[in-house]
Design an enzyme around this catalytic site. Sequence first.
Site, PDB file in Angstrom:
ATOM      1  CG  ASP A 263      -2.025   1.005   1.194  1.00  0.00           C
ATOM      2  OD1 ASP A 263      -1.881   2.004   0.468  1.00  0.00           O
ATOM      3  OD2 ASP A 263      -3.026   0.849   1.909  1.00  0.00           O
TER       4      ASP A 263
ATOM      5  CG  ASP B 117      -7.623  -7.467   8.999  1.00  0.00           C
ATOM      6  OD1 ASP B 117      -8.211  -6.786   9.856  1.00  0.00           O
ATOM      7  OD2 ASP B 117      -6.471  -7.197   8.597  1.00  0.00           O
TER       8      ASP B 117
ATOM      9  NE  ARG C  97      -5.918 -11.387   9.554  1.00  0.00           N
ATOM     10  CZ  ARG C  97      -5.104 -10.384   9.274  1.00  0.00           C
ATOM     11  NH1 ARG C  97      -4.540 -10.323   8.089  1.00  0.00           N
ATOM     12  NH2 ARG C  97      -4.865  -9.440  10.154  1.00  0.00           N
TER      13      ARG C  97
END
Length: 181
Positions: free
Chosen positions: A108, A165, A171
Amino acid sequence: MTTPSFSDALARADLIHDHAALGDATRRIGGEIDQLLGGGSAVFITVMQGALIFAGQLATSIKAPLIFDYVHATRYRGTTRGGELEWIKRPSTSLAGQTVLLVDDILDEGHTLNAIRDFCLQQGAARVLLVVLCVKQHGRGVADMRADFVGVEVPDRYVFGYGMDFHEQGRNLAAIYAVDA
C-alpha cells in the site's frame, strides 16, 4: 462513526479478484521467482498475518530450495488506518549472505515493508526481493518503494479477503473484495 459489521461490509463490497485469478497470479509469480533464482536457494519470510494464505500457496509454486521463517510487524492492529510500526516477531533464521524473499499480502504505502526490508539488510541479507499479492494503485507512499514480484493490482479502496482483513475478519475469503473505508 461506528464501524460497520463484517457481514454489512461484505454485502456492500465489490469483488475485485476472484480465486481463479489469484491462483493464476500466484503460479506466475512462483515461475518468475524460480527463473530469477536460477536453482539457487532463498529464505522465504512470510509477513504475518496478512500474507499467510498467499505465502502458503506461493511456496508450493516455487521449485527452488527454500528456508522458511516469518516476521510479524503491524501498523494496523485491527484498524483500517496505519499507525506506528509494532514488532511482534523478527525472523530467527540467519539472513547473512542470503537471498530473502519477503512475502506480503499488499504493498500500500510501503512503510511496513520498507522497515522489514531494512531490518533484513541490516542482518546481512545479500538481497531482499519483495513479493506481494497485490499493489494498491495510488500516488502515496515511501519513495522508490517497489515490489520485485506483484500478483495483481487493486484500487485505492479498503481491500480484504485472501489474507487481508476487515477489522480482523475475512482473511479466509477466497477472493479479494473492496469497500470504501
